[in-house]
Structures are given as structure tokens and as C-alpha cells.
Design a protein around this motif. Sequence first.
Motif, PDB file in Angstrom:
ATOM      1  N   ILE A  66       0.833  -1.206   0.000  1.00 52.21           N
ATOM      2  CA  ILE A  66       0.000   0.000   0.000  1.00 52.21           C
ATOM      3  C   ILE A  66       0.866   1.254   0.000  1.00 52.21           C
ATOM      4  O   ILE A  66       0.660   2.188  -0.782  1.00 52.21           O
ATOM      5  N   LEU A  67       1.870   1.286   0.867  1.00 48.82           N
ATOM      6  CA  LEU A  67       2.683   2.490   1.022  1.00 48.82           C
ATOM      7  C   LEU A  67       3.617   2.716  -0.163  1.00 48.82           C
ATOM      8  O   LEU A  67       3.947   3.865  -0.488  1.00 48.82           O
ATOM      9  N   ALA A  68       4.030   1.624  -0.831  1.00 51.56           N
ATOM     10  CA  ALA A  68       4.964   1.761  -1.949  1.00 51.56           C
ATOM     11  C   ALA A  68       4.266   2.035  -3.271  1.00 51.56           C
ATOM     12  O   ALA A  68       4.817   2.712  -4.151  1.00 51.56           O
ATOM     13  N   ASN A  69       3.042   1.514  -3.430  1.00 49.48           N
ATOM     14  CA  ASN A  69       2.392   1.534  -4.743  1.00 49.48           C
ATOM     15  C   ASN A  69       1.117   2.362  -4.796  1.00 49.48           C
ATOM     16  O   ASN A  69       0.307   2.207  -5.705  1.00 49.48           O
ATOM     17  N   SER A  70       0.923   3.213  -3.808  1.00 45.95           N
ATOM     18  CA  SER A  70      -0.185   4.167  -3.835  1.00 45.95           C
ATOM     19  C   SER A  70       0.269   5.415  -3.106  1.00 45.95           C
ATOM     20  O   SER A  70       1.354   5.447  -2.500  1.00 45.95           O
ATOM     21  N   SER A  71      -0.569   6.428  -3.116  1.00 43.28           N
ATOM     22  CA  SER A  71      -0.249   7.655  -2.379  1.00 43.28           C
ATOM     23  C   SER A  71      -0.764   7.602  -0.941  1.00 43.28           C
ATOM     24  O   SER A  71      -0.589   8.562  -0.185  1.00 43.28           O
ATOM     25  N   ALA A  72      -1.389   6.509  -0.550  1.00 44.92           N
ATOM     26  CA  ALA A  72      -1.947   6.391   0.802  1.00 44.92           C
ATOM     27  C   ALA A  72      -0.845   6.453   1.850  1.00 44.92           C
ATOM     28  O   ALA A  72       0.161   5.752   1.746  1.00 44.92           O
ATOM     29  N   ARG A  73      -1.042   7.288   2.862  1.00 43.85           N
ATOM     30  CA  ARG A  73      -0.136   7.354   4.017  1.00 43.85           C
ATOM     31  C   ARG A  73      -0.825   6.895   5.288  1.00 43.85           C
ATOM     32  O   ARG A  73      -0.163   6.709   6.313  1.00 43.85           O
ATOM     33  N   HIS A  74      -2.132   6.728   5.239  1.00 47.73           N
ATOM     34  CA  HIS A  74      -2.914   6.285   6.390  1.00 47.73           C
ATOM     35  C   HIS A  74      -3.562   4.950   6.053  1.00 47.73           C
ATOM     36  O   HIS A  74      -4.146   4.790   4.977  1.00 47.73           O
ATOM     37  N   ILE A  75      -3.465   3.991   6.994  1.00 50.73           N
ATOM     38  CA  ILE A  75      -4.015   2.651   6.795  1.00 50.73           C
ATOM     39  C   ILE A  75      -4.948   2.332   7.954  1.00 50.73           C
ATOM     40  O   ILE A  75      -4.578   2.497   9.126  1.00 50.73           O
ATOM     41  N   ILE A  76      -6.154   1.922   7.622  1.00 48.35           N
ATOM     42  CA  ILE A  76      -7.097   1.413   8.625  1.00 48.35           C
ATOM     43  C   ILE A  76      -6.955  -0.104   8.585  1.00 48.35           C
ATOM     44  O   ILE A  76      -7.209  -0.734   7.550  1.00 48.35           O
ATOM     45  N   GLY A  77      -6.543  -0.722   9.701  1.00 49.77           N
ATOM     46  CA  GLY A  77      -6.356  -2.159   9.574  1.00 49.77           C
ATOM     47  C   GLY A  77      -5.780  -2.844  10.793  1.00 49.77           C
ATOM     48  O   GLY A  77      -5.514  -2.230  11.821  1.00 49.77           O
ATOM     49  N   CYS A  78      -5.604  -4.150  10.626  1.00 48.90           N
ATOM     50  CA  CYS A  78      -5.062  -5.110  11.597  1.00 48.90           C
ATOM     51  C   CYS A  78      -6.092  -5.423  12.689  1.00 48.90           C
ATOM     52  O   CYS A  78      -6.802  -4.529  13.161  1.00 48.90           O
ATOM     53  N   ILE A  79      -6.157  -6.692  13.064  1.00 49.51           N
ATOM     54  CA  ILE A  79      -7.027  -7.144  14.151  1.00 49.51           C
ATOM     55  C   ILE A  79      -6.191  -7.522  15.370  1.00 49.51           C
ATOM     56  O   ILE A  79      -6.372  -6.993  16.456  1.00 49.51           O
ATOM     57  N   THR A  80      -5.250  -8.427  15.194  1.00 50.68           N
ATOM     58  CA  THR A  80      -4.468  -8.923  16.324  1.00 50.68           C
ATOM     59  C   THR A  80      -3.287  -8.007  16.628  1.00 50.68           C
ATOM     60  O   THR A  80      -2.792  -7.281  15.765  1.00 50.68           O
ATOM     61  N   SER A  81      -2.823  -8.076  17.866  1.00 47.89           N
ATOM     62  CA  SER A  81      -1.609  -7.347  18.229  1.00 47.89           C
ATOM     63  C   SER A  81      -0.406  -7.885  17.463  1.00 47.89           C
ATOM     64  O   SER A  81       0.532  -7.130  17.156  1.00 47.89           O
ATOM     65  N   TRP A  82      -0.413  -9.162  17.179  1.00 51.30           N
ATOM     66  CA  TRP A  82       0.657  -9.756  16.393  1.00 51.30           C
ATOM     67  C   TRP A  82       0.773  -9.050  15.043  1.00 51.30           C
ATOM     68  O   TRP A  82       1.861  -8.634  14.629  1.00 51.30           O
TER      69      TRP A  82
END
Length: 375
Positions: A66-82
Motif C-alpha cells: 500500500i505504502l509503496a504503490n499508492s499515495s496512501a499514508r494512512h491505513i485502517i487495519g489489523c485485528i491482532t496485536s501480532w
Amino acid sequence: MGRRIEIGILYSRSGNYRLLSESCRSGAMTAIADINADPAIPIEFVPVERDPQGNIDGYATGCADILANSSARHIIGCITSWSRKEVIPILERAGGTLWYACPYEGFEANEHVVYMHACPNQHLVPLLAHVVPRFGANGFLLGSNYIWGWETNRVARDLIADAGGKVLGERYLPLGEVDVSRLIAEIQATRPEFILNNLIGSSSYAFIAAYAELAERDPHFRPERCPILSCNLTECELPALNEAGNGHLSVGPYFHDISVADRQGDSAPSIMPASSFEAAAYASVRTLAEILARNPGAQWPDLPQAFAGTSFRTPLGDISIDPQTQHATLPVQIGRIEGTAFRTVTLTKGVAPDPYLSRYDRTETFGRPRLRVVS
């Protein structure tokens, strides 16, 4: 049409905790649609989605992509602490920010993460403070064999000792394990006064079903005498329990409880998500939209200033975010399972985050001497 801004979405759509992940994804995607349809908001979010498919290795890869191939700098995500800990090094190298919409074990404050769900002083501490005087302080601790289970039970051991109780057992299962017969046998033998359940997904569902069968054989394990306590069980998982969870307790910043919304009146949120995971993911996108509408280029170094002295209207109510730790001030609700819903038992508004439990006071929490309510 508003200014187009790409935003990352990083949730698994399969695997052991699919129900939780789908709930978060639903909240994020609903918020994106609502923002894009609102002419008063001068931005349009374009989701850039990656699906780790429940594989822990897929989170770092997906985040990096996401960070390398788009202009997105903010990500909504991940469930587990792992998974959260897997993506943090990627965020640090690329200058991205993760908006994390799940409860977690605390003792972390990374400048590249915004913590939009509960930390221990907003889940475990108030839950045990409610339970100990009503049921007793002797507990049995369960967890899935990874960070959430280990660390939440570590804090629970200290809290139980502070309450004058004993940990009568502590057991872990691999993620996805559904053979819980040994756990049930040990719990029946030790006869605790509550069970703290930090299992996730299918392991949790199997345990709760087996515990309901135990309660039919032995009245000591009925929920009114020895409840199961959860800090991460929400409405999105209750259909998987087939009412085996009735009477047991969970804690979170939000339950889809119409009676609470009625009591809140004008302060009740206009959006009523189906679970706290969905509500927190929705709140993450909505809060980010407010920040980017004021400051189009806001990235991780700008967030503390954007949070300072600001309140955000969300399905969790009006919340603020601590600029130092980037954790949200949240309501705390304890709910009792009734079928496929929760009935709110207690509601405390505006609990400030304390991720390191630096302000925890055992006397304030449990009192001395410890009293037990007998009904």
C-alpha cells in the motif's frame, strides 16, 4: 466532487478471526461511503485494499505494498496485536500511520499508530472492578497463544493479586484450536469464581459452548455464579455462539444497545454500528477525514498537533485523542449477553486512556477490605 485521497484498508477476509475482521472492514467501508456522499466534506476517499487472508506474513507485505504503490499514508487495519506489531516497522520506514480499531493489551504508544479502541484501563481494569465484589476474586485465565492472551493475562494476574484473589489456572491454546476438553476439566476441578477468556475466534466459540454444557451438569458454573469475562467479544460473534454465551459479560466502548441510545438523547450517535469493532473502524475513518479536511497533507508528524484540544464526533460518542500517546478517550460499557445482543449493565463516559497503567490505584479500584455483594 472533493479532493481525492487514497486510504489503505488492511483486513483479512478469511481465517480464525474473520468475523472480527469483517466487522472492522464494514465500519471502515461504510464510513468511506458516507464521507464520499457528504457534500460538506471537501475530500473523497479512495480505498486501496489488501487482504492478508489470515496469514500473519501477509500484513507486513500488504502494508508495504500500500505504502509503496499508492499515495496512501494512512491505513485502517489489523485485528491482532501480532499483526499490528508486524506492520509497525514498515510504517516507521515509510512514514505511514496505522489506525487501529481493536482492543489491545496496552504498554505501547507508537507515534505511527492511532489507538481507537480500548486499552487496559478502559477494558480489563473496570471489568474486574465490577466483577470482583459481586462474584469473588479467584479467577481462571484463558488465552490464545500470542501477544493479546499473554499480556492481558499478565495484567490480570497483578489485578487479581491486588484484589486479594488467586489465579487458579492459566492456559493457552494455539490460534484456531477447538479441543477445549482439558480446559473444561481443569476449570471444573479448580472451581474458580470467574473465567477471563482471552481466546479469539473459533477457540473462543468452542470454549463458550463447552462451558454452557458444563453449567448444565454443575450449577456452580452458571453465569450468575461463575461468569465468563471477555474484553474482546462483540455482537458480530454472538450468532456463532448459538446462545451458549447468555448471561456472560463483556466490556467495550460501545454496544448496539438501543436502550442506552435512548437514554443518551441528543448525545446519542446518529450512526448505530453493529459492534464496537465496526464503530471504532468507522470512527477512525471519520476522524481522519476531519483532520485531512483541515490539513490535506497531514501525516504522522502532524497528528499530535491535530489531536490537541480537538473533539471528534463518532459513533462512540464525542471523543478526544491524547496527543502524547495517540490513544482515544472512550466510554466504558459492561454488557451482559442476551441472545445475539448485549444488555448494558454499566456505562461510564469519557474514560481517559492510561496505556501503561501509570495512574492505576488498587485501592480506588478494589478498595480495602474487599466486600462481596450477596443477593
